[in-house]
Design a protein around this motif. Structure first.
Motif, PDB file in Angstrom:
ATOM      1  N   ASN A 127     -62.020  72.249  -2.277  1.00  0.00           N
ATOM      2  CA  ASN A 127     -61.936  70.782  -1.987  1.00  0.00           C
ATOM      3  C   ASN A 127     -61.037  70.622  -0.588  1.00  0.00           C
ATOM      4  OD1 ASN A 127     -62.280  67.918  -1.960  1.00  0.00           O
ATOM      5  ND2 ASN A 127     -60.761  67.662  -3.312  1.00  0.00           N
ATOM      6  N   TYR A 128     -61.566  71.340   0.367  1.00  0.00           N
ATOM      7  CA  TYR A 128     -60.889  71.039   1.675  1.00  0.00           C
ATOM      8  C   TYR A 128     -61.857  71.090   2.817  1.00  0.00           C
ATOM      9  CZ  TYR A 128     -61.001  76.258   2.648  1.00  0.00           C
ATOM     10  OH  TYR A 128     -61.364  77.522   2.981  1.00  0.00           O
ATOM     11  N   GLY A 129     -61.555  70.565   4.123  1.00  0.00           N
ATOM     12  CA  GLY A 129     -62.766  70.452   4.987  1.00  0.00           C
ATOM     13  C   GLY A 129     -62.107  69.982   6.250  1.00  0.00           C
ATOM     14  N   THR A 130     -63.019  70.085   7.387  1.00  0.00           N
ATOM     15  CA  THR A 130     -62.677  69.456   8.685  1.00  0.00           C
ATOM     16  C   THR A 130     -63.211  68.115   8.989  1.00  0.00           C
ATOM     17  OG1 THR A 130     -62.613  71.607   9.537  1.00  0.00           O
ATOM     18  CG2 THR A 130     -63.036  69.830  10.989  1.00  0.00           C
ATOM     19  N   ILE A 131     -62.465  67.197   9.003  1.00  0.00           N
ATOM     20  CA  ILE A 131     -63.019  65.730   9.288  1.00  0.00           C
ATOM     21  C   ILE A 131     -63.018  65.676  11.052  1.00  0.00           C
ATOM     22  CG2 ILE A 131     -62.468  64.584   7.319  1.00  0.00           C
ATOM     23  CD1 ILE A 131     -60.025  63.326   9.196  1.00  0.00           C
ATOM     24  N   THR A 132     -64.112  64.986  11.558  1.00  0.00           N
ATOM     25  CA  THR A 132     -64.201  64.553  12.956  1.00  0.00           C
ATOM     26  C   THR A 132     -64.388  63.276  12.972  1.00  0.00           C
ATOM     27  OG1 THR A 132     -65.138  66.820  13.230  1.00  0.00           O
ATOM     28  CG2 THR A 132     -65.462  65.336  14.992  1.00  0.00           C
ATOM     29  N   LEU A 133     -63.492  62.396  13.632  1.00  0.00           N
ATOM     30  CA  LEU A 133     -63.891  60.949  13.779  1.00  0.00           C
ATOM     31  C   LEU A 133     -64.457  60.926  15.377  1.00  0.00           C
ATOM     32  CD1 LEU A 133     -63.524  58.250  12.848  1.00  0.00           C
ATOM     33  CD2 LEU A 133     -61.218  58.223  13.985  1.00  0.00           C
ATOM     34  N   ARG A 134     -65.720  60.555  15.521  1.00  0.00           N
ATOM     35  CA  ARG A 134     -66.414  60.356  16.825  1.00  0.00           C
ATOM     36  C   ARG A 134     -65.800  59.006  17.503  1.00  0.00           C
ATOM     37  NH1 ARG A 134     -68.008  65.233  17.420  1.00  0.00           N
ATOM     38  NH2 ARG A 134     -69.334  65.883  15.809  1.00  0.00           N
ATOM     39  N   ALA A 135     -65.379  59.046  18.643  1.00  0.00           N
ATOM     40  CA  ALA A 135     -65.057  58.155  19.500  1.00  0.00           C
ATOM     41  C   ALA A 135     -65.322  58.150  20.946  1.00  0.00           C
ATOM     42  CB  ALA A 135     -63.231  57.981  19.539  1.00  0.00           C
ATOM     43  N   PRO A 136     -65.687  57.231  21.748  1.00  0.00           N
ATOM     44  CA  PRO A 136     -66.056  57.284  23.064  1.00  0.00           C
ATOM     45  C   PRO A 136     -64.706  57.634  24.037  1.00  0.00           C
ATOM     46  CG  PRO A 136     -65.832  54.929  22.393  1.00  0.00           C
ATOM     47  CD  PRO A 136     -65.542  55.791  21.132  1.00  0.00           C
ATOM     48  N   GLN A 137     -63.626  57.358  23.457  1.00  0.00           N
ATOM     49  CA  GLN A 137     -62.554  57.953  24.577  1.00  0.00           C
ATOM     50  C   GLN A 137     -62.067  59.339  24.208  1.00  0.00           C
ATOM     51  OE1 GLN A 137     -59.985  54.791  22.812  1.00  0.00           O
ATOM     52  NE2 GLN A 137     -58.595  56.436  21.767  1.00  0.00           N
ATOM     53  N   GLY A 138     -61.156  59.784  24.911  1.00  0.00           N
ATOM     54  CA  GLY A 138     -60.689  61.260  24.804  1.00  0.00           C
ATOM     55  C   GLY A 138     -61.136  62.126  25.318  1.00  0.00           C
ATOM     56  N   GLY A 139     -60.697  63.486  25.467  1.00  0.00           N
ATOM     57  CA  GLY A 139     -61.264  64.497  26.349  1.00  0.00           C
ATOM     58  C   GLY A 139     -62.708  64.763  25.668  1.00  0.00           C
ATOM     59  N   ASP A 140     -62.673  64.990  24.563  1.00  0.00           N
ATOM     60  CA  ASP A 140     -64.121  65.462  23.987  1.00  0.00           C
ATOM     61  C   ASP A 140     -64.768  64.217  23.219  1.00  0.00           C
ATOM     62  OD1 ASP A 140     -62.752  65.476  21.817  1.00  0.00           O
ATOM     63  OD2 ASP A 140     -63.034  67.728  21.531  1.00  0.00           O
TER      64      ASP A 140
END
Length: 140
Positions: free
Chosen positions: A98-111
């Motif tokens: 029960n662990y993992g990677t979360i990625t929150l997509r956003a139009p700002q920031g480097g990537d």
């Protein structure tokens, strides 16, 4: 080390606090324990403890906050209105423990994304984040 409470906006409430999972560091922890008599193990264990205690991912009623770092603290936040997607990636071991990677997509920031690696209970994080985002959108 939850110092972000003083950084909350007026009327903002903490909905969920995600912590790092120690499962991905199992063998490193084991090595640290075995090498403790040689003092090298203490450095390994201290590095893991500092990383664990100094990293938080927070969902509030208005935004997502990612904080990490002990000597140099880095805090990033993104309003619910600016984010447009949450992605969860789990390996087989991640699903088992029960662990993992979360990625929150956003139009700002480097990537264009905020990433939280090896977070405990990423699906719980997703539930709280989705609920907070929905509530915020209904209020707006």
């Amino acid at each position: 080390m939850f110092s972000e409470r003083r950084d909350l906006l007026s009327g903002e409430k903490v909905v969920y606090i995600a912590r790092l999972s120690l499962w991905p560091h199992f063998f490193e922890l084991l090595l640290g324990v075995l090498l403790t008599p040689l003092v090298l193990g203490l450095f390994i264990l201290a590095r893991i403890a500092i990383n664990y205690k100094s990293t938080t991912y927070i969902v509030t009623s208005r935004r997502f906050i990612a904080s990490n770092g002990f000597f140099t603290r880095k805090t990033e936040s993104i309003a619910h209105t600016k984010a447009f997607g949450l992605e969860i990636t789990q390996t087989l071991l991640g699903r088992i423990f029960n662990y993992g990677t979360i990625t929150l997509r956003a139009p700002q920031g480097g990537d264009g994304a905020f990433m939280g690696i090896n977070i405990s209970s990423p699906n719980t994080f997703d539930s709280y984040y989705s609920e907070a985002t929905t509530r915020f959108q209904k209020k707006s």
